[in-house]
Design a protein around this motif. Structure first.
Motif: not given
Length: 410
Positions: A91-111
């Protein structure tokens, strides 16, 4: 005959089986049908009123439970921030983020390394907020800090911001458990730190920002049950609502490739490895100490097998050397009582070897052989006199043998 046959009434036609089976079947199964219909209506009502999808994962925007973050996600949406939940790299592959956007990542133990590479590529110039990342996940994003459990600051509740990052100055965090990030061996909190908190390894902070990457060690401040404590809600809104769009990425386990599996060594803290080496050396020393040979093996001869007749003869010689004719006579009489008791089929409880009731054995022998009871009692009775000479002892043995023969062949 024809009149009798004609006068008999014609039998009535049996009623069709289906005519009476219908109402009876309905009455028998009516309760089950009503229960099934009610269950189907309840399921349909639950599906119709369920609303958005729910999950039980901690720090998930679709989790309405105490550990979820649905409350903060809805508040951000009400404030005009577009909140988009993305699950997995597909799903992330079809998402585009810009310079003003914020990306929050939870469940970081799966990274893993591959997942982080895709995240950094998709994030581009967007701001990245990692919620309670491990030291490994933080290092993959270029922030090399050590994470430890935060220690409370004296008797005060929570931690003061102590910085002007994202207008957080003057705010206070209050959570049940948090992680502080620090430089090992440093005497001050790391660069770009907010909410100073000491750990076991030195001073650190609950929030650290480095080159557009934010490490948030107080993930409970975003949860539904603790967002209203202290200034947790204000910290969450200012940290996550600084742009017009918020993309909440929830990693999935299948995002990790086979080459990104985390080994046991990566999960162990760094201080435990020297301790394991010390334990291994101590175990080796213990093995060398306890397994050393003290000398040649000692050989021990096997026990000698002695025949029963030799034992009997040896005991007789001892009696003869000691002149103990009384013990020899007792041994002869005891053996004779045992054999005659078995021969006559007496109950051992009535005439035991120890002579608890010798009169029963004496009476039985007298009846069987025809001898006088006094004569038999003089040989086997409890009050039989012991021999005083060797001649008398030999005569006693002969008399006992003769008595046994008479019992066997009366």
């Amino acid at each position: 005959m024809s009149l009798l046959a004609g006068s008999a009434p014609a039998p009535a036609d049996p009623a069709p089986a289906s005519a009476g089976a219908g109402p009876g079947s309905w009455r028998r199964h009516r309760a089950m049908l009503l229960v099934g219909l009610g269950f189907a209506l309840a399921v349909a009502l639950a599906v119709a009123t369920n609303g958005p999808a729910r999950t039980g994962e901690p720090l998930d925007p679709d989790n309405p439970g105490p550990e979820g973050t649905r409350a903060i996600a809805r508040v951000l949406d009400d404030q005009g921030v577009e909140v988009q939940v993305v699950r997995g790299l597909e799903e992330l592959g079809s998402t585009r983020l810009g310079s003003g956007d914020t990306l929050v990542v939870s469940s970081t133990d799966l990274l893993g390394e591959g997942v982080v590479a895709r995240l950094r590529e998709q994030a581009g110039p967007a701001r990245v907020v990692l919620v309670e990342p491990t030291a490994l996940a933080a290092s993959l994003f270029g922030v090399r800090l050590q994470g430890e459990s935060a220690l409370p600051d004296g008797e005060t509740e929570g931690w003061e911001a102590g910085c002007d990052l994202a207008d957080l100055d003057g705010l206070r965090l209050d959570v049940d458990a948090a992680t502080t990030y620090l430089d090992p061996g440093a005497t001050s909190p790391p660069r770009g730190a907010c909410f100073p908190a000491d750990g076991a390894g030195g001073p650190g902070a609950l929030l650290v920002e480095r080159d557009g990457v934010v490490l948030l060690g107080a993930g409970q401040a975003l949860t539904n049950d603790q967002v209203l404590r202290a200034d947790n809600a204000a910290v969450a809104l200012r940290l996550l609502g600084g742009g017009p769009r918020l993309v909440w990425f929830v990693p999935r386990l299948d995002d990790l490739g086979t080459q990104e599996a985390v080994g046991v060594g990566e999960l162990l803290p760094p201080w435990i490895r020297p301790g394991l080496w010390v334990l291994a050396l101590a175990a080796l020393a213990l093995l060398l100490w306890r397994a050393r040979r003290l000398g040649p093996l000692a050989t021990e001869p096997l026990p000698v097998v002695v025949k029963a007749v030799e034992t009997t003869l040896s005991r007789g010689r001892l009696y003869r050397r000691a002149g103990d004719r009384a013990h020899a006579a007792t041994a002869l009489r005891t053996a004779t009582r045992r054999r005659l008791t078995a021969r006559l089929g007496l109950d051992r409880r009535e005439a035991t070897v120890t002579g608890t009731d010798p009169d029963a054995l004496v009476r039985r022998i007298a009846e069987h052989t025809g001898r006088e009871s006094d004569a038999v009692a003089a040989l086997l009775g409890a009050g039989a006199a012991p021999p005083t000479t060797d001649r008398q002892l030999v005569q006693l043995a002969t008399d006992l043998h003769t008595l046994e023969e008479e019992v066997r062949h009366p």
